[in-house]
Write a protein that holds these residues in place. Sequence first.
Motif, PDB file in Angstrom:
ATOM      1  N   SER A  32    -107.918  55.994  13.507  1.00 21.64           N
ATOM      2  CA  SER A  32    -107.220  56.376  14.732  1.00 21.64           C
ATOM      3  C   SER A  32    -106.808  57.845  14.695  1.00 21.64           C
ATOM      4  O   SER A  32    -106.945  58.576  15.685  1.00 21.64           O
ATOM      5  N   GLU A  33    -106.328  58.300  13.551  1.00 21.86           N
ATOM      6  CA  GLU A  33    -105.931  59.704  13.406  1.00 21.86           C
ATOM      7  C   GLU A  33    -107.131  60.631  13.543  1.00 21.86           C
ATOM      8  O   GLU A  33    -107.066  61.652  14.244  1.00 21.86           O
ATOM      9  N   LEU A  34    -108.241  60.299  12.900  1.00 20.82           N
ATOM     10  CA  LEU A  34    -109.430  61.156  12.984  1.00 20.82           C
ATOM     11  C   LEU A  34    -110.026  61.146  14.389  1.00 20.82           C
ATOM     12  O   LEU A  34    -110.476  62.182  14.887  1.00 20.82           O
ATOM     13  N   ALA A  35    -110.018  59.987  15.030  1.00 25.53           N
ATOM     14  CA  ALA A  35    -110.540  59.898  16.396  1.00 25.53           C
ATOM     15  C   ALA A  35    -109.668  60.705  17.361  1.00 25.53           C
ATOM     16  O   ALA A  35    -110.186  61.397  18.245  1.00 25.53           O
ATOM     17  N   THR A  36    -108.366  60.645  17.183  1.00 28.20           N
ATOM     18  CA  THR A  36    -107.462  61.438  18.014  1.00 28.20           C
ATOM     19  C   THR A  36    -107.738  62.919  17.832  1.00 28.20           C
ATOM     20  O   THR A  36    -107.812  63.683  18.804  1.00 28.20           O
ATOM     21  N   ASN A  37    -107.908  63.350  16.583  1.00 23.83           N
ATOM     22  CA  ASN A  37    -108.229  64.755  16.318  1.00 23.83           C
ATOM     23  C   ASN A  37    -109.542  65.154  16.988  1.00 23.83           C
ATOM     24  O   ASN A  37    -109.652  66.254  17.543  1.00 23.83           O
ATOM     25  N   LEU A  39    -110.898  63.956  19.688  1.00 16.72           N
ATOM     26  CA  LEU A  39    -110.705  64.092  21.132  1.00 16.72           C
ATOM     27  C   LEU A  39    -109.870  65.313  21.490  1.00 16.72           C
ATOM     28  O   LEU A  39    -110.177  66.030  22.437  1.00 16.72           O
ATOM     29  N   LEU A  40    -108.816  65.567  20.719  1.00 13.00           N
ATOM     30  CA  LEU A  40    -107.928  66.686  21.032  1.00 13.00           C
ATOM     31  C   LEU A  40    -108.549  68.043  20.743  1.00 13.00           C
ATOM     32  O   LEU A  40    -108.382  68.983  21.515  1.00 13.00           O
ATOM     33  N   HIS A  41    -109.242  68.151  19.620  1.00 12.94           N
ATOM     34  CA  HIS A  41    -109.692  69.466  19.172  1.00 12.94           C
ATOM     35  C   HIS A  41    -111.132  69.803  19.520  1.00 12.94           C
ATOM     36  O   HIS A  41    -111.500  70.978  19.513  1.00 12.94           O
ATOM     37  N   SER A  42    -111.944  68.810  19.815  1.00 15.19           N
ATOM     38  CA  SER A  42    -113.325  69.127  20.165  1.00 15.19           C
ATOM     39  C   SER A  42    -113.603  68.848  21.641  1.00 15.19           C
ATOM     40  O   SER A  42    -114.620  69.269  22.162  1.00 15.19           O
ATOM     41  N   PRO A  69    -110.945  70.851  10.010  1.00 10.25           N
ATOM     42  CA  PRO A  69    -109.577  70.327  10.098  1.00 10.25           C
ATOM     43  C   PRO A  69    -108.686  70.924   9.013  1.00 10.25           C
ATOM     44  O   PRO A  69    -109.164  71.323   7.950  1.00 10.25           O
ATOM     45  N   GLN A  70    -107.390  71.000   9.307  1.00 12.44           N
ATOM     46  CA  GLN A  70    -106.426  71.520   8.352  1.00 12.44           C
ATOM     47  C   GLN A  70    -105.279  70.533   8.203  1.00 12.44           C
ATOM     48  O   GLN A  70    -104.806  69.970   9.189  1.00 12.44           O
ATOM     49  N   ALA A  77     -94.461  70.341  11.309  1.00 10.32           N
ATOM     50  CA  ALA A  77     -95.327  70.379  12.486  1.00 10.32           C
ATOM     51  C   ALA A  77     -94.911  69.357  13.534  1.00 10.32           C
ATOM     52  O   ALA A  77     -94.473  68.257  13.212  1.00 10.32           O
ATOM     53  N   GLU A  78     -95.060  69.749  14.818  1.00  9.85           N
ATOM     54  CA  GLU A  78     -94.817  68.808  15.908  1.00  9.85           C
ATOM     55  C   GLU A  78     -95.967  67.820  16.031  1.00  9.85           C
ATOM     56  O   GLU A  78     -95.796  66.699  16.467  1.00  9.85           O
ATOM     57  N   SER A  79     -97.147  68.268  15.711  1.00  7.45           N
ATOM     58  CA  SER A  79     -98.320  67.403  15.702  1.00  7.45           C
ATOM     59  C   SER A  79     -99.119  67.768  14.461  1.00  7.45           C
ATOM     60  O   SER A  79     -98.706  68.608  13.680  1.00  7.45           O
ATOM     61  N   GLY A  80    -100.266  67.121  14.274  1.00  7.74           N
ATOM     62  CA  GLY A  80    -101.094  67.466  13.133  1.00  7.74           C
ATOM     63  C   GLY A  80    -100.787  66.675  11.876  1.00  7.74           C
ATOM     64  O   GLY A  80    -101.223  67.024  10.794  1.00  7.74           O
ATOM     65  N   ARG A  81    -100.036  65.619  12.021  1.00 11.17           N
ATOM     66  CA  ARG A  81     -99.691  64.812  10.846  1.00 11.17           C
ATOM     67  C   ARG A  81    -100.823  63.877  10.418  1.00 11.17           C
ATOM     68  O   ARG A  81    -100.764  63.288   9.359  1.00 11.17           O
ATOM     69  N   GLY A  82    -101.841  63.747  11.254  1.00 11.94           N
ATOM     70  CA  GLY A  82    -102.924  62.818  10.966  1.00 11.94           C
ATOM     71  C   GLY A  82    -103.623  63.087   9.655  1.00 11.94           C
ATOM     72  O   GLY A  82    -103.833  62.185   8.848  1.00 11.94           O
TER      73      GLY A  82
END
Length: 124
Positions: A32-37, A39-42, A69-70, A77-82
């Motif tokens: 779920s975390e990788l899929a969210t990333n 969608l958000l970043h690409s 990814p970093q 961080a407010e986001s990016g905890r994935g």
Amino acid sequence: MREARAEVREQLEGWGFAARGDLVDTAVLLVSELATNALLHSASRFTLTLSAAHGVLRCEVADSGHRAPQVLDAGVAESGRGLFLVEALALRWGCHQGGTGKTVWFELGIRGTDRRGGRLPGDP
């Protein structure tokens, strides 16, 4: 995201890991975390690939993005905890670039030892 989580759960239960709820829940969370990333970043669709062999579950999320990814500090961080979660819970993880984008992957132990070298629950 809901579809990716459901697909992971269904596949792992189909492979006989239903009794390993910890494994299933961890895989679902990290996918779920990788899929969210993705969608958000690409801003593109992603492809999910699961495989299990030699005591390792490998989950891959491929998208058309090219930015690596970093891992961010989860406390600041407010986001990016994935990726912080991926790094904390996976045996290994990484990213490889291809001509059409990138694939971010992680591995979880499915028998033998956990990331700290101890026996996994339910193993002989």
